[in-house]
Design a protein around this motif. Structure first.
Motif, PDB file in Angstrom:
ATOM      1  N   PRO A   1      32.059  -0.240  -8.702  1.00 21.47           N
ATOM      2  CA  PRO A   1      31.873  -1.160  -7.294  1.00 21.47           C
ATOM      3  C   PRO A   1      30.418  -1.034  -6.413  1.00 21.47           C
ATOM      4  O   PRO A   1      30.356  -1.825  -6.235  1.00 21.47           O
ATOM      5  CB  PRO A   1      32.944  -0.702  -6.456  1.00 21.47           C
ATOM      6  CG  PRO A   1      33.986   0.224  -7.035  1.00 21.47           C
ATOM      7  CD  PRO A   1      33.121   0.392  -8.360  1.00 21.47           C
ATOM      8  N   MET A   2      29.375  -0.018  -6.842  1.00 19.23           N
ATOM      9  CA  MET A   2      28.568   0.588  -5.877  1.00 19.23           C
ATOM     10  C   MET A   2      27.456  -0.105  -6.558  1.00 19.23           C
ATOM     11  O   MET A   2      26.704  -1.381  -6.205  1.00 19.23           O
ATOM     12  CB  MET A   2      28.304   2.175  -5.983  1.00 19.23           C
ATOM     13  CG  MET A   2      28.532   2.460  -4.428  1.00 19.23           C
ATOM     14  SD  MET A   2      28.463   4.106  -4.560  1.00 19.23           S
ATOM     15  CE  MET A   2      26.673   3.939  -3.781  1.00 19.23           C
ATOM     16  N   THR A   3      27.038  -0.650  -7.413  1.00 17.27           N
ATOM     17  CA  THR A   3      26.195  -0.871  -8.731  1.00 17.27           C
ATOM     18  C   THR A   3      26.679  -2.725  -8.543  1.00 17.27           C
ATOM     19  O   THR A   3      25.343  -3.337  -7.932  1.00 17.27           O
ATOM     20  CB  THR A   3      26.751  -1.365  -9.925  1.00 17.27           C
ATOM     21  OG1 THR A   3      27.282   0.184 -10.706  1.00 17.27           O
ATOM     22  CG2 THR A   3      25.028  -1.159 -11.193  1.00 17.27           C
ATOM     23  N   ARG A   4      27.279  -3.132  -8.515  1.00 16.86           N
ATOM     24  CA  ARG A   4      27.419  -4.583  -8.058  1.00 16.86           C
ATOM     25  C   ARG A   4      27.115  -4.332  -6.688  1.00 16.86           C
ATOM     26  O   ARG A   4      26.748  -5.637  -6.393  1.00 16.86           O
ATOM     27  CB  ARG A   4      29.573  -4.979  -7.851  1.00 16.86           C
ATOM     28  CG  ARG A   4      29.634  -5.540  -9.382  1.00 16.86           C
ATOM     29  CD  ARG A   4      28.993  -5.972 -10.301  1.00 16.86           C
ATOM     30  NE  ARG A   4      29.350  -6.157 -11.624  1.00 16.86           N
ATOM     31  CZ  ARG A   4      28.523  -5.225 -12.605  1.00 16.86           C
ATOM     32  NH1 ARG A   4      27.451  -4.403 -12.368  1.00 16.86           N
ATOM     33  NH2 ARG A   4      29.035  -5.058 -13.452  1.00 16.86           N
TER      34      ARG A   4
ATOM     35  N   ASN B   1      13.698  -2.947   2.633  1.00 20.17           N
ATOM     36  CA  ASN B   1      12.922  -2.668   1.755  1.00 20.17           C
ATOM     37  C   ASN B   1      13.669  -2.036   0.933  1.00 20.17           C
ATOM     38  O   ASN B   1      14.161  -2.297  -0.487  1.00 20.17           O
ATOM     39  CB  ASN B   1      10.816  -2.685   1.507  1.00 20.17           C
ATOM     40  CG  ASN B   1      11.059  -4.349   1.877  1.00 20.17           C
ATOM     41  OD1 ASN B   1      11.539  -4.918   3.039  1.00 20.17           O
ATOM     42  ND2 ASN B   1       9.499  -3.485   2.773  1.00 20.17           N
ATOM     43  N   VAL B   2      13.745  -0.899   1.034  1.00 19.90           N
ATOM     44  CA  VAL B   2      14.133   0.581  -0.163  1.00 19.90           C
ATOM     45  C   VAL B   2      15.396   0.692  -0.301  1.00 19.90           C
ATOM     46  O   VAL B   2      16.101   1.200  -1.157  1.00 19.90           O
ATOM     47  CB  VAL B   2      13.691   1.633   0.273  1.00 19.90           C
ATOM     48  CG1 VAL B   2      11.847   1.625  -0.017  1.00 19.90           C
ATOM     49  CG2 VAL B   2      14.432   2.318   1.269  1.00 19.90           C
ATOM     50  N   VAL B   3      16.745  -0.575   0.333  1.00 24.87           N
ATOM     51  CA  VAL B   3      18.100  -0.195   0.521  1.00 24.87           C
ATOM     52  C   VAL B   3      18.341  -0.200  -1.215  1.00 24.87           C
ATOM     53  O   VAL B   3      19.301   0.483  -1.341  1.00 24.87           O
ATOM     54  CB  VAL B   3      18.706  -0.872   1.260  1.00 24.87           C
ATOM     55  CG1 VAL B   3      19.858  -1.402   0.596  1.00 24.87           C
ATOM     56  CG2 VAL B   3      18.447  -0.775   3.137  1.00 24.87           C
ATOM     57  N   PRO B   4      18.115  -1.437  -1.702  1.00 23.88           N
ATOM     58  CA  PRO B   4      18.134  -1.773  -3.244  1.00 23.88           C
ATOM     59  C   PRO B   4      17.774  -0.307  -3.891  1.00 23.88           C
ATOM     60  O   PRO B   4      19.000  -0.002  -4.583  1.00 23.88           O
ATOM     61  CB  PRO B   4      17.579  -2.454  -3.317  1.00 23.88           C
ATOM     62  CG  PRO B   4      17.886  -3.475  -2.622  1.00 23.88           C
ATOM     63  CD  PRO B   4      17.571  -2.721  -1.168  1.00 23.88           C
ATOM     64  N   PRO B   5      17.510   0.398  -4.094  1.00 19.45           N
ATOM     65  CA  PRO B   5      16.597   1.887  -4.959  1.00 19.45           C
ATOM     66  C   PRO B   5      17.180   2.593  -4.311  1.00 19.45           C
ATOM     67  O   PRO B   5      17.800   3.590  -5.108  1.00 19.45           O
ATOM     68  CB  PRO B   5      14.758   1.391  -4.895  1.00 19.45           C
ATOM     69  CG  PRO B   5      15.164   0.885  -3.795  1.00 19.45           C
ATOM     70  CD  PRO B   5      16.030  -0.265  -3.405  1.00 19.45           C
ATOM     71  N   LEU B   6      17.362   2.538  -2.757  1.00 20.87           N
ATOM     72  CA  LEU B   6      18.416   3.799  -2.165  1.00 20.87           C
ATOM     73  C   LEU B   6      19.685   3.940  -3.342  1.00 20.87           C
ATOM     74  O   LEU B   6      19.936   4.856  -3.398  1.00 20.87           O
ATOM     75  CB  LEU B   6      18.333   3.624  -1.146  1.00 20.87           C
ATOM     76  CG  LEU B   6      17.218   4.311  -0.167  1.00 20.87           C
ATOM     77  CD1 LEU B   6      17.645   4.830   0.889  1.00 20.87           C
ATOM     78  CD2 LEU B   6      16.492   5.607  -0.958  1.00 20.87           C
ATOM     79  N   LEU B   7      20.381   3.309  -3.016  1.00 23.49           N
ATOM     80  CA  LEU B   7      21.785   2.994  -3.699  1.00 23.49           C
ATOM     81  C   LEU B   7      22.172   3.115  -5.277  1.00 23.49           C
ATOM     82  O   LEU B   7      22.662   3.665  -5.580  1.00 23.49           O
ATOM     83  CB  LEU B   7      22.066   0.792  -3.578  1.00 23.49           C
ATOM     84  CG  LEU B   7      23.047   1.154  -2.467  1.00 23.49           C
ATOM     85  CD1 LEU B   7      23.376  -0.487  -2.755  1.00 23.49           C
ATOM     86  CD2 LEU B   7      24.082   1.852  -2.179  1.00 23.49           C
ATOM     87  N   ASN B   8      20.770   3.009  -6.167  1.00 22.75           N
ATOM     88  CA  ASN B   8      21.186   3.097  -7.300  1.00 22.75           C
ATOM     89  C   ASN B   8      20.444   4.896  -7.607  1.00 22.75           C
ATOM     90  O   ASN B   8      21.266   5.059  -8.593  1.00 22.75           O
ATOM     91  CB  ASN B   8      19.852   2.755  -7.559  1.00 22.75           C
ATOM     92  CG  ASN B   8      19.986   0.844  -8.142  1.00 22.75           C
ATOM     93  OD1 ASN B   8      20.773   1.391  -9.018  1.00 22.75           O
ATOM     94  ND2 ASN B   8      18.108   0.338  -8.237  1.00 22.75           N
ATOM     95  N   ASP B   9      19.583   4.946  -6.323  1.00 24.10           N
ATOM     96  CA  ASP B   9      19.530   6.659  -6.758  1.00 24.10           C
ATOM     97  C   ASP B   9      21.130   6.958  -6.443  1.00 24.10           C
ATOM     98  O   ASP B   9      21.525   8.516  -6.749  1.00 24.10           O
ATOM     99  CB  ASP B   9      18.779   6.977  -5.796  1.00 24.10           C
ATOM    100  CG  ASP B   9      17.007   7.009  -5.817  1.00 24.10           C
ATOM    101  OD1 ASP B   9      17.531   6.987  -7.575  1.00 24.10           O
ATOM    102  OD2 ASP B   9      16.123   6.927  -5.488  1.00 24.10           O
ATOM    103  N   PHE B  10      21.651   6.744  -5.332  1.00 27.46           N
ATOM    104  CA  PHE B  10      23.211   7.381  -4.880  1.00 27.46           C
ATOM    105  C   PHE B  10      24.055   7.329  -6.148  1.00 27.46           C
ATOM    106  O   PHE B  10      24.508   7.993  -6.226  1.00 27.46           O
ATOM    107  CB  PHE B  10      23.894   7.218  -3.919  1.00 27.46           C
ATOM    108  CG  PHE B  10      23.060   7.743  -2.263  1.00 27.46           C
ATOM    109  CD1 PHE B  10      22.423   8.393  -2.664  1.00 27.46           C
ATOM    110  CD2 PHE B  10      22.559   6.538  -1.393  1.00 27.46           C
ATOM    111  CE1 PHE B  10      21.190   9.220  -1.107  1.00 27.46           C
ATOM    112  CE2 PHE B  10      21.173   7.096  -0.217  1.00 27.46           C
ATOM    113  CZ  PHE B  10      21.414   8.356  -0.378  1.00 27.46           C
ATOM    114  N   ILE B  11      24.386   5.716  -6.702  1.00 24.45           N
ATOM    115  CA  ILE B  11      25.029   5.721  -7.705  1.00 24.45           C
ATOM    116  C   ILE B  11      24.879   6.885  -8.987  1.00 24.45           C
ATOM    117  O   ILE B  11      25.563   7.191  -9.476  1.00 24.45           O
ATOM    118  CB  ILE B  11      24.713   4.532  -8.946  1.00 24.45           C
ATOM    119  CG1 ILE B  11      25.829   3.538  -7.099  1.00 24.45           C
ATOM    120  CG2 ILE B  11      25.597   4.429  -9.896  1.00 24.45           C
ATOM    121  CD1 ILE B  11      24.716   2.101  -8.221  1.00 24.45           C
TER     122      ILE B  11
END
Ligand SMILES: Nc1ncnc2c1ncn2[C@@H]1O[C@H](COP(=O)(O)OP(=O)(O)O)[C@@H](O)[C@H]1O
Ligand SMILES: [Mg+2]
Lengths: 245, 282
Positions: free
Chosen positions: B260-263, B203-213
């Motif tokens: 690319p990470m945002t997309r 469930n948290v992969v998308p918000p985690l990716l935002n934190d990593f960006i």
């Protein structure tokens, strides 16, 4: 006959509202007891008290006359090892394959080896006509198949008592039969069963005893024949009339 | 007529296709006109040549670019190492905060204070505090590398955020899952480990990716401690030539990595939502 389960004057309220009001119930081994009653009468709460998911306010619940579920020193994980429960909404673990759902308990709780747990699980799945689903995931199964997996998952723990909480209520009418067949099969193996149900004809077929719950009390109980065809209490008659309509 | 294949009236299909093609042409035409007008207006502005020479100087860009890229390698290393430790800290702290038994109270308190403190303090302040503070102690056996302490500061700061993301993820798993697991006799810890955490992680992969960006960009904050990462490099180049093009070049390099990470994060989010919708109809 041994007494497998004895519920002794159990009381429970939620937020000050009494839901169980002095329940007494005794279940001998190999017996099948059906709990019937209107929605909200306390059937689920009673079943959940038996495996310690809900703590009682007063009274005691004995397994095999030797383990008191309600005693504060009792390790509830021990209780749950011995008492299986299946819910209305299946509650399979969606991120695990059917096989992993079934072997999780035996491996993590009973400390069985992976191979042993797997072998036992496959035998059980086969018995319930699910052998070809072992590697599937819950969301690839029909409701009836999911519920049968839930039954197998509970059975894999080799419980001495099974609790069924309206296990066909969330199912498409077409799929009810296969799940009830599984319960009948389980009875044939001598399993002790307490089931909350709205399937009156099924209760009549398999239950040794039927208890009618009303507002947190067992108002009437007896053989399925007695309670379902010749109820003594007016509330029981009213309740059954609504089902036979 | 057979109904097991989708059937669309051929005339209607043709007209739909025509309209779709027309829409694309109108969109492209309008975009081209817009770019042309903006370009013309900007290039006619009185100060444009100065701006172009200061920020978009092609020679400066080309000469600073290779050095910037090699400095960026340090940002990437900081990012990767920090990310691994942030995930570990995040999961451990989130799980620590779920411990219920009274014996674990101290651990729960420490975990709560940690998240409260590090979410409240600006990341740059943590970097300054650790990066200058710890080497100043001059402790025996404690390394005084700026890169090391800068990375530790990033881990502490982001670890608090990520712990909260995981905690929300754990809370988002339906309570009936915990009930089913406990009914099998699994302990509270085993339930967290085998049932709740794996579902929470999905469930948290998308918000985690935002934190990593955002972490990717914040590696530049370590520059205040002195190591020559990309921002420091650009600063040095700029101060030598009084031309700001190296900053713009550094920005371009960051963007090239974040887009690319945002997309990917957007795509993943859309896919998760689609799966949920599919699951909800069963
Ligand atoms: N966890 C809970 N918290 C508060 N109230 C509850 C809870 N579980 C059940 N109840 C209430 O207890 C009453 C009996 O519910 P339940 O045992 O589910 O009845 P049944 O299974 O016969 O429909 C209902 O009024 C229900 O709202
Ligand atoms: Mg119920």
């Amino acid at each position: 006959m041994e007494t497998r389960l004895r519920v002794d004057d159990v009381w429970k309220s939620w937020d000050g509202v009494p839901v169980l009001r002095g329940i007494d119930l005794s279940v001998a081994s190999h017996q099948v007891v059906a709990l019937i009653g209107a929605s909200g009468s306390g059937k689920s709460t009673l079943l959940r008290c038996v495996n310690g998911l809900v703590s009682v306010d007063a009274g005691s619940i004995w397994l095999d006359e030797s383990l008191d579920v309600t005693h504060e020193k009792t390790n509830l994980d021990d209780v749950r090892r011995r008492v299986g429960i299946v819910f209305q909404s299946f509650n399979l673990f969606p991120h695990m394959s059917v096989l992993d759902n079934v072997t999780l308990g035996p491996r993590k709780v009973l400390h069985r080896s992976r191979d042993l747990a797997r072998e036992a699980a496959l035998t059980l799945l086969d018995r319930f006509g699910l052998a070809d689903k072992a590697n599937g995931y819950p969301d690839q199964l029909s409701g009836g198949q999911q519920q049968r997996v839930a039954i197998v998952r509970a059975l894999a723990m080799e419980p001495e008592l099974m609790l069924f909480d309206e296990i066909t209520s969330a199912l498409d009418p077409m799929l009810v039969g296969e799940v009830l067949d599984s319960v009948a099969e389980l009875k044939a193996t001598g399993m002790t069963i307490v089931m909350a149900t709205h399937e009156m004809s099924f209760a009549r077929e398999v239950a040794d005893r039927v208890c009618f719950l009303s507002a947190g009390q067992i108002l009437e109980q007896g053989t399925a024949e007695q309670v379902l065809t010749d109820p003594q209490e007016r509330l029981t008659r009213d309740f059954l009339a609504r089902f036979l309509r | 007529m057979s109904f097991d294949v989708a059937y669309v009236d051929p005339a209607r299909a043709r007209s739909r296709k025509r309209r779709a093609r027309r829409d694309v042409l109108i969109g492209l035409g309008s975009l081209a006109a817009f770019v042309l007008v903006v370009g013309l207006v900007v290039s006619q502005l009185p100060g444009w040549h100065v701006v172009q020479d200061t920020f978009f100087n092609v020679d400066e860009f080309v000469s600073s670019f290779p050095q910037l890229i090699s400095a960026f390698w340090l940002n990437i290393r900081i990012f990767i190492v920090a990310e691994v430790f942030i995930l570990i800290v995040g999961i451990v702290v989130a799980l620590a905060r779920t411990l219920q038994a009274p014996i674990w109270l101290p651990i729960r308190v420490v975990a709560t204070i940690y998240t409260d403190v590090f979410r409240g303090v600006p990341t740059i302040l943590v970097i300054l505090l650790l990066g200058f503070g710890i080497p100043a102690l001059d402790l025996q056996g404690v390394p005084n590398s700026e890169v090391l302490w800068g990375t530790v500061a990033l881990v502490l700061s982001y670890g608090a955020y990520v712990a909260e993301v995981f905690r929300a993820g754990l809370a988002s798993v339906h309570p009936s899952q915990r009930m089913a697991s406990r009914s099998l006799g699994l302990s509270s810890w085993q339930t967290n480990r085998h049932i709740l955490l794996p579902q929470a992680v999905r469930n948290v992969v998308p918000p985690l990716l935002n934190d990593f960006i955002s972490l990717q960009k914040d590696t530049a904050l370590v520059s205040i401690l002195g190591p020559i990462e990309i921002l420091r490099r650009a600063q040095i180049d700029t101060s030598m030539s009084f031309n700001y093009t190296p900053y713009v070049a550094a920005a371009v390099i960051f963007i090239a990595l974040t887009i690319p990470m945002t997309r990917f994060a957007d795509w993943l989010q859309a896919r998760t939502q689609k799966q949920r919708r599919a699951a909800a109809t069963v």
